[in-house]
Design an enzyme around this catalytic site. Structure first.
Site, PDB file in Angstrom:
ATOM      1  N   HIS A  60      17.568 148.279  74.807  1.00  0.00           N
ATOM      2  CA  HIS A  60      18.387 147.681  75.724  1.00  0.00           C
ATOM      3  C   HIS A  60      18.352 146.278  75.779  1.00  0.00           C
ATOM      4  O   HIS A  60      17.180 145.603  75.505  1.00  0.00           O
ATOM      5  CB  HIS A  60      17.842 148.086  76.974  1.00  0.00           C
ATOM      6  CG  HIS A  60      18.508 149.662  77.417  1.00  0.00           C
ATOM      7  ND1 HIS A  60      18.241 150.334  78.479  1.00  0.00           N
ATOM      8  CD2 HIS A  60      18.811 150.679  76.562  1.00  0.00           C
ATOM      9  CE1 HIS A  60      18.717 151.544  78.428  1.00  0.00           C
ATOM     10  NE2 HIS A  60      18.995 151.698  77.041  1.00  0.00           N
ATOM     11  N   GLU A  62      17.943 143.827  78.094  1.00  0.00           N
ATOM     12  CA  GLU A  62      16.946 143.257  78.809  1.00  0.00           C
ATOM     13  C   GLU A  62      15.811 143.069  78.327  1.00  0.00           C
ATOM     14  O   GLU A  62      15.165 142.055  78.249  1.00  0.00           O
ATOM     15  CB  GLU A  62      16.866 143.923  80.135  1.00  0.00           C
ATOM     16  CG  GLU A  62      17.953 144.231  80.953  1.00  0.00           C
ATOM     17  CD  GLU A  62      18.882 145.445  80.757  1.00  0.00           C
ATOM     18  OE1 GLU A  62      19.801 145.661  81.515  1.00  0.00           O
ATOM     19  OE2 GLU A  62      18.788 145.926  79.645  1.00  0.00           O
ATOM     20  N   CYS A  99      18.866 149.590  83.895  1.00  0.00           N
ATOM     21  CA  CYS A  99      18.356 150.966  84.171  1.00  0.00           C
ATOM     22  C   CYS A  99      17.300 150.872  84.701  1.00  0.00           C
ATOM     23  O   CYS A  99      16.498 149.862  84.868  1.00  0.00           O
ATOM     24  CB  CYS A  99      18.384 151.739  82.659  1.00  0.00           C
ATOM     25  SG  CYS A  99      17.057 151.450  81.801  1.00  0.00           S
ATOM     26  N   CYS A 102      14.016 149.881  82.315  1.00  0.00           N
ATOM     27  CA  CYS A 102      14.146 148.317  82.096  1.00  0.00           C
ATOM     28  C   CYS A 102      13.764 147.635  83.306  1.00  0.00           C
ATOM     29  O   CYS A 102      13.033 146.634  83.223  1.00  0.00           O
ATOM     30  CB  CYS A 102      15.559 147.962  81.576  1.00  0.00           C
ATOM     31  SG  CYS A 102      15.905 148.420  80.064  1.00  0.00           S
TER      32      CYS A 102
END
Length: 210
Positions: A60, A62, A99, A102
Site C-alpha cells: 500500500h 502509505e 485502510c 495502514c
C-alpha cells in the site's frame, strides 16, 4: 523529488480519474498519494520537496512512502546541532483514505517519530459506510496519533492541479458534483472522528472530578 517509482507529475486524465470524488468510484482499485515535504532551514526559509506515488507490488502506498522517508527527510532520525532532531511537516493528498492496517502502522510509526507531523487530505473514504467498520476505527486511531485529516475541497484539487499535474496551459475545471460530494464526505468524516472528541471531553471531566 522523483520517487524513482513514477515521474514527478501526473497526467491530467490520470489525476481526474483517480481523484474524482464520486459516490461510487468503481474501478479505482489502487491509491494514489501526492506528497509535499517541508523543513524549516532558517528564520525565513523552508526546504520543499514534492512528488507522487501509488500502490506497488502489493504494498500500500502509505507504507511505500515510509520506505522512502529516509531519502525524503534526510536527518529525520539523526541529531542535529545541540542534539536536536530535524523536524519535518508532511502533507498527503490521497485518492482514498488509509485502510485500517495502514492507519495502525502509521500511528505506531508516528508515535516513535515525534519530529514528523502528518496531515492527510482525502478524495474519498475507503470502506467507511458501516458504523462499526475497521476503517473508521483506523481513522480515529490516526487522529489520536495527532494526524490532521480533511476531505479534499475545490481549493485542494486546484492546489494539486497546480503542483502535481502536467497541466501545461490547461486550468483545473471542477466536475459536476465535486462540491456536493466534498460536503457529504466531510460530514461523514466529522461523524467518524466525533467519538474521539467525546472521549477527550470525558477525560477532561474526569480530571476535574466531574
Amino acid at each position: 523529488m522523483n520517487s524513482k517509482l513514477d515521474s514527478v507529475l501526473l497526467a491530467q486524465k490520470k489525476f481526474i480519474y483517480q481523484y474524482k470524488n464520486l459516490r461510487w468510484a468503481r474501478g479505482r482499485c489502487e491509491t494514489y498519494l501526492c506528497f509535499v515535504v517541508k523543513r524549516r532551514i532558517g528564520p525565513n526559509s523552508l526546504s520543499f520537496d514534492f512528488g507522487h506515488m501509488r500502490n506497488r507490488s502489493g504494498c500500500h502506498v502509505e507504507l511505500l512512502f515510509l520506505r522512502h522517508l529516509g531519502a525524503l527527510c534526510p536527518g529525520l532520525w539523526d541529531s542535529g546541532p545541540g542534539g536536536l532532531r530535524l523536524c519535518y511537516s508532511v502533507t498527503w493528498f490521497c485518492s482514498w483514505s488509509p485502510c485500517s492496517d495502514c492507519a495502525r502502522r502509521l500511528a505506531n510509526f508516528l508515535s516513535q517519530t515525534p519530529n514528523l507531523r502528518l496531515r492527510i487530505f482525502m478524495a474519498r473514504l475507503y470502506f467507511c459506510d458501516l458504523e462499526d467498520s475497521r476503517e473508521r476505527e483506523g481513522l480515529r486511531i490516526l487522529k489520536r496519533a495527532g494526524v490532521k485529516m480533511s476531505i479534499m475541497t475545490y481549493k485542494d484539487y486546484f492546489y494539486c492541479w497546480q503542483t502535481f499535474v502536467a497541466r501545461r496551459t490547461t486550468g483545473f475545471k471542477a466536475w459536476d458534483g465535486l462540491h456536493q460530494n466534498s460536503v457529504r464526505l466531510s460530514r461523514i468524516l466529522n461523524r467518524i472522528l466525533l467519538p474521539t472528541e467525546t472521549e477527550d471531553l470525558g477525560d477532561a471531566f474526569a480530571l476535574i472530578g466531574l
